[in-house]
Design a protein around this motif. Structure first.
Motif, mmCIF file in Angstrom:
data_model
loop_
_atom_site.group_PDB
_atom_site.id
_atom_site.type_symbol
_atom_site.label_atom_id
_atom_site.label_comp_id
_atom_site.label_asym_id
_atom_site.label_seq_id
_atom_site.Cartn_x
_atom_site.Cartn_y
_atom_site.Cartn_z
ATOM 1 N N ASP A 165 4.264 1.748 -3.140
ATOM 2 C CA ASP A 165 3.649 2.992 -2.707
ATOM 3 C C ASP A 165 3.031 2.785 -1.337
ATOM 4 O O ASP A 165 2.549 1.701 -1.011
ATOM 5 C CB ASP A 165 2.573 3.417 -3.710
ATOM 6 N N THR C 143 -18.219 -6.024 -4.572
ATOM 7 C CA THR C 143 -19.379 -5.514 -5.308
ATOM 8 C C THR C 143 -19.093 -5.391 -6.801
ATOM 9 O O THR C 143 -19.979 -5.659 -7.615
ATOM 10 C CB THR C 143 -19.841 -4.152 -4.752
ATOM 11 N N THR D 31 -2.706 5.921 -8.200
ATOM 12 C CA THR D 31 -1.538 5.889 -7.337
ATOM 13 C C THR D 31 -0.303 6.304 -8.135
ATOM 14 O O THR D 31 -0.212 6.035 -9.328
ATOM 15 C CB THR D 31 -1.353 4.463 -6.796
ATOM 16 N N GLY D 32 0.655 6.945 -7.482
ATOM 17 C CA GLY D 32 1.891 7.318 -8.149
ATOM 18 C C GLY D 32 2.015 8.811 -8.343
ATOM 19 O O GLY D 32 1.074 9.576 -8.075
ATOM 20 N N PHE D 59 -3.687 2.971 -0.308
ATOM 21 C CA PHE D 59 -3.443 3.700 0.924
ATOM 22 C C PHE D 59 -2.890 5.084 0.603
ATOM 23 O O PHE D 59 -3.322 6.099 1.143
ATOM 24 C CB PHE D 59 -2.439 2.915 1.763
ATOM 25 N N GLN D 60 -1.922 5.118 -0.322
ATOM 26 C CA GLN D 60 -1.263 6.381 -0.657
ATOM 27 C C GLN D 60 -2.237 7.395 -1.250
ATOM 28 O O GLN D 60 -2.264 8.571 -0.860
ATOM 29 C CB GLN D 60 -0.131 6.113 -1.658
ATOM 30 N N ARG D 62 -5.415 7.453 -0.987
ATOM 31 C CA ARG D 62 -6.425 7.835 0.001
ATOM 32 C C ARG D 62 -5.883 8.957 0.887
ATOM 33 O O ARG D 62 -6.580 9.944 1.152
ATOM 34 C CB ARG D 62 -6.789 6.616 0.850
ATOM 35 N N GLU D 63 -4.652 8.808 1.356
ATOM 36 C CA GLU D 63 -4.041 9.840 2.201
ATOM 37 C C GLU D 63 -3.962 11.172 1.474
ATOM 38 O O GLU D 63 -4.283 12.222 2.022
ATOM 39 C CB GLU D 63 -2.618 9.413 2.562
ATOM 40 N N ARG D 66 -7.349 12.786 1.095
ATOM 41 C CA ARG D 66 -7.848 13.397 2.327
ATOM 42 C C ARG D 66 -7.166 14.735 2.555
ATOM 43 O O ARG D 66 -7.809 15.722 2.920
ATOM 44 C CB ARG D 66 -7.620 12.480 3.516
ATOM 45 N N ASP D 74 -16.115 4.291 -0.386
ATOM 46 C CA ASP D 74 -15.566 2.985 -0.713
ATOM 47 C C ASP D 74 -16.261 2.469 -1.968
ATOM 48 O O ASP D 74 -17.355 2.897 -2.332
ATOM 49 C CB ASP D 74 -15.766 2.014 0.449
ATOM 50 N N LEU D 75 -15.587 1.501 -2.587
ATOM 51 C CA LEU D 75 -16.057 1.025 -3.883
ATOM 52 C C LEU D 75 -17.394 0.301 -3.788
ATOM 53 O O LEU D 75 -18.105 0.178 -4.791
ATOM 54 C CB LEU D 75 -14.990 0.110 -4.485
ATOM 55 N N ASP D 76 -17.759 -0.165 -2.590
ATOM 56 C CA ASP D 76 -19.045 -0.864 -2.495
ATOM 57 C C ASP D 76 -20.209 0.096 -2.283
ATOM 58 O O ASP D 76 -21.350 -0.340 -2.188
ATOM 59 C CB ASP D 76 -19.004 -1.914 -1.378
ATOM 60 N N GLU D 77 -19.919 1.380 -2.227
ATOM 61 C CA GLU D 77 -20.986 2.360 -2.005
ATOM 62 C C GLU D 77 -21.393 3.075 -3.272
ATOM 63 O O GLU D 77 -22.426 3.740 -3.314
ATOM 64 C CB GLU D 77 -20.524 3.418 -0.983
ATOM 65 N N GLY D 100 4.310 0.216 -7.953
ATOM 66 C CA GLY D 100 4.012 0.578 -6.575
ATOM 67 C C GLY D 100 3.274 -0.508 -5.817
ATOM 68 O O GLY D 100 2.844 -0.302 -4.688
ATOM 69 N N ARG D 105 -5.751 -3.313 -6.585
ATOM 70 C CA ARG D 105 -6.853 -2.389 -6.317
ATOM 71 C C ARG D 105 -6.997 -1.366 -7.446
ATOM 72 O O ARG D 105 -8.109 -0.957 -7.776
ATOM 73 C CB ARG D 105 -6.678 -1.699 -4.962
ATOM 74 N N ILE D 108 -9.074 -3.018 -10.064
ATOM 75 C CA ILE D 108 -10.473 -3.111 -9.627
ATOM 76 C C ILE D 108 -11.187 -1.791 -9.872
ATOM 77 O O ILE D 108 -12.293 -1.756 -10.415
ATOM 78 C CB ILE D 108 -10.536 -3.495 -8.126
ATOM 79 N N ASP D 171 -0.543 -4.273 0.133
ATOM 80 C CA ASP D 171 -1.599 -3.862 1.054
ATOM 81 C C ASP D 171 -2.615 -4.983 1.287
ATOM 82 O O ASP D 171 -3.365 -4.954 2.267
ATOM 83 C CB ASP D 171 -2.337 -2.620 0.510
#
Lengths: 226, 226, 226, 226
Positions: A165, C143, D31-32, D59-60, D62-63, D66, D74-77, D100, D105, D108, D171
């Motif tokens: 992906d 994290t 994803t997918g 990445f996919q 996230r795009e 958006r 982000d995951l650390d926030e 994919g 990630r 995670i 990635d």
């Protein structure tokens, strides 16, 4: 990656370039289907006693060289005497490379060689370069670089992957923007512009790097010294 | 990373630059001790109602900005209005950056900004740049780049790590060559040469990128527009 | 990286382990100051005619092996007969490694070896492991992994760099969490827990991997087979 | 990536899972193609006033998020309340993911969520898992891991790329081994074995991670709580 050329033409070019290998040489081993013919030919010469060391330009060429029985070294151990590599397009002595996303390491190896032979089939030859120029970019820079490419008159396209992906990721962990500029009237000027864009790891224009072009055909090979 | 400047001078520069932040701005947040003062000052303005979004230039500045309470965005979501970043050395409007090995992302952000303010203390100011130029290089290219740097008259030194074995690895997974060139008479020419070396991801020369230099001292700030 | 041991003790351990090298062997070359003595000793044996190939576990050990004149191979070309590597702490046959942030590749090489010799000085020996366990983690997971470590009773600390801004980045491009668990009563159980945390690339516990421990001292070497 | 399911079935599953989003939630975005329906549905809810923050798993995604107008973090926030993600195969509550190459990630994010909903179409459902398990591996470990996989009864296959030369690169800059194990009688045991192999960054078995499975069809959705 243009795949139009016949295998016979690619083989003719690759094998003719491989003939220039000499005992004691360190040889940069290119990526792609035409360079693969050169690697296999060098492997046969090694079987027959040729004493050379190969420096692969990619994961793919390293695998092929190991299968072919060519002793390998890393670039920090040796200096390269001869490099043999393909191209996506050739005009005069200038090239576009990077269809296989390996152009950063290819340029590192090819540019460090005392002598760099381009191997190609006739479908790769052009009057003027117009193949989209691949830019390897740091992931964080893909939008700023794309914007700068547009300002330079190009049309950037993030290369998508087929078997994962999202985007193609290079062996260095970066992304690829394929940038169509139409006919590239002044490759040296464009190369200088692209090199200075922040976040561009390497562009696919090879200007003033090649020393000779071997163009294969069904009937033989034409060699043009540069 | 030169650490000679006083904290008061760094603070004066960073805070003065932070004063130029305005509602609605996207602000590039630099790396290093002087830029950190700017980040903290912007954070206090955000607490007081300033409406801005930050784009960090490094892991470090991202962490600091989160602690300071600045809303963050990635570079592919926004365009940067104002960037505030430090330097290892400043001469005229040209900079050497990269003591913190973050200069690739810093240059991506700083160069994309409409306006880029350099913040520095007097120990960073020079007549002529002579600070060793950090080059971020692909691991495979460290010896070929080092050889090219020597041909350009420089003395390359692979940066070693203190808290891991082997070399410093950048946030992008690459290595750093610190390259001493003595006095750099023509930074633009050297920058162009370094940018075209295969395997150089980014060099630390920032030529013609800055719009103003804020130099702090115990007594105040001098602003030089470029 | 505990640095307490005397160089003489480290040398005694490293050189004794190097004595077990035999013609035809592929040898995994460890990272750190004690393993460095083994590498240099093997280099001297190579000078004297020993026919071996080395597989480095890190950038550092590769450099050292090249200086020592040991022929090198990559792990995908060979299988490792003997590995010699140091440790940050040894208790029974279990180890903590990763002070040098190279433990992922070290474990890949050491665990693949037919026989793995740990070389250590007496300051590394403990009744029970209590050295903070380094975890190499994907940047995106630092994290969530830290939170999971706390649930396992550990105290995670992101390792900061000295010669770059921000965190230490490993040769694989990842981050390091040093995780203090106090005395580790059951290393095998902790290792199993850490291995399954999403985002942990490799942890520094080496349980049931070593085949012998060589402990050097001013007076000689004690070898414990496991 | 199995692509057999109908788009209507995928849409039914994705949209039903998206319905569980509530104001204030942090949502992990899978994803997918099935997860994509969930992302678009959440985007429409955001347009209608839903107040959530998304954490992309790739990445996919996230795009896509958006484009859909979902605010991101982000995951650390943040900590994730709800994750919605697809699978290549589902048996009971266990999954194979990674077609994919985004499973590291994904795991995670999905594993960190308070509640993780799997979205699938009927073609993904099986009595017993038998889909080849993707392993993300450090490049240096691909042959040692392949050997270990064979010892575990699996058949490893390095995933090749279509739009670059050589292998697929994730990635995170790593490689993928697709490992066919036939019918996986004990997924938990295999997962534990795979997790401990040195050089395995993440395997594609998700055992005991999911909280519910949403299976879409032309007629509606079946929800199975786990």
């Amino acid at each position: 990656m243009k795949q139009g050329g016949s295998d016979a033409a690619k083989r003719a070019a690759g094998e003719a370039a491989a003939e220039t290998a000499e005992d004691g040489m360190v040889i940069g081993l290119g990526t792609g289907s035409t360079a693969a013919h050169a690697i296999r030919a060098i492997g046969r010469q090694v079987d027959a006693g040729l004493d050379v060391v190969g420096v692969p330009t990619s994961f793919q060429s390293r695998e092929l060289a190991r299968t072919a029985g060519i002793p390998l070294a890393d670039l920090d151990e040796v200096t390269v005497d001869l490099a043999i590599d393909g191209a996506d397009e050739v005009a005069g002595g200038d090239l576009v490379k990077g269809g296989g996303a390996a152009h950063a390491r290819e340029k590192i190896v090819d540019a460090s060689a005392d002598r760099f032979l381009v191997v190609a089939d006739p479908t790769k030859m052009a009057e003027t370069l117009s193949y989209p120029v691949p830019l390897e970019v740091l992931p964080a820079a893909r939008t700023t670089v794309a914007e700068s490419v547009r300002e330079l008159g190009g049309d950037p396209d993030l290369r998508r992957a087929e078997r994962k992906d999202g985007p193609v990721v290079t062996d260095n962990g970066n992304l690829v923007l394929d940038c169509a500029f139409g006919e590239i009237a002044d490759p040296a000027a464009l190369a200088a512009d692209l090199a200075t864009l922040p976040g561009v790891v390497e562009h696919g224009l090879f200007v003033d790097v090649a020393d000779a072009v071997y163009v294969g055909s069904e009937d033989g090979v034409t060699v043009r010294e540069l």
